[in-house]
Design a protein around this motif. Structure first.
Motif: not given
Length: 260
Positions: A171-172, A176, A231-235, A239, A241
């Motif tokens: 990830t960024e 993970y 914080k919003v992210y993708e899995n 989406k 949060e």
């Protein structure tokens, strides 16, 4: 979803040890609309309910009878079929048994463990009490995530002790690891260091909420401290949060929307 029993090697419960017992009770009741009921058979203890279903527990660490003090901490429990054999595996693969197994009345047997990187969790061999009656729905436990100083050491430990299978994602913010048990996702592991307020390895629980930002603001108004703003992210489910907080006693927990 309602759960009648837990697979060997899966998270079944979380328990808060706090020195601000009455204040913490009000804090969580207010944020998650949980009902609270006293259960003082062993020590000063509160059970959090959703309707008729037990979710999580909390006890007054000033009243605790354990050999070690880890006040103001949420401790996750992993269900095992044989606690003594599980302890043997823990020690064999580099962990420590900080509290020998003990009877919790007729509910089951527990033992407090430190993994090779320093994170704490409890083993639970159930008798009459299997664990949280609901998970992965609104205002219930949805996920447990390890923040650790050494992902590889931790991953190997949990693979050996609980037969978890890893999925690695870059990830960024770094590596993970998602873990599966019998085809189901059971936990995640990430590198400690992104958040300065999290100073040592810790297992963090996530509570699923209907509106992450609204619950986050409610928690702050109730006395919580921010570690990570929403914080919003993708899995894999879409989406998600999340936010990370410290409660009024300093215990760390997380909230999320769309985790499952």
């Amino acid at each position: 979803m309602e759960i009648k029993s837990y697979k060997n090697g899966t998270f079944c419960y979380c328990e808060l040890s706090t020195k601000k017992y009455e204040d913490s009770k009000k804090f969580y009741k207010n944020i998650f609309d949980w009902e609270v009921k006293e259960n003082n058979e062993i020590l000063k203890y509160t059970l959090f309910y959703k309707g008729e279903h037990i979710l999580l527990g909390m006890y007054d660490s000033e009243d605790e009878q354990l050999e070690i003090d880890f006040s103001n901490t949420w401790l996750p429990f992993i269900s095992v079929s044989d606690i003594e054999k599980a302890i043997e595996k823990v020690i064999k693969h580099g962990g420590k048994c900080l509290q020998e197994s003990f009877e919790a009345e007729n509910y089951g047997r527990a033992s407090i463990i430190e993994d090779p990187t320093g994170a704490l969790f409890s083993l639970w061999e159930p008798n009459s009490y299997k664990g949280s009656a609901l998970q992965r729905e609104l205002n219930t436990l949805s996920w447990c995530e390890l923040h650790t100083t050494d992902i590889e050491v931790a991953a190997k430990f949990y693979e050996k002790v609980f037969s978890w299978k890893r999925e690695v994602h870059e990830t960024e913010v770094g590596t993970y690891i998602n873990f599966k048990k019998g085809g189901d996702y059971v936990a995640g592991i990430r590198e400690l260091g992104e958040y300065k307020s999290i100073e040592k390895p810790i297992w963090m629980m996530y509570i699923e909420v209907g509106d992450c930002r609204k619950t986050y603001k409610k928690a702050l108004k109730s006395g919580a401290e921010m570690i990570q703003a929403p914080k919003v992210y993708e899995n894999s489910t879409g989406k998600v949060e999340t936010a990370i907080l410290k409660d009024i006693s300093g215990a760390i927990f997380a909230i999320g929307h769309g985790i499952f």
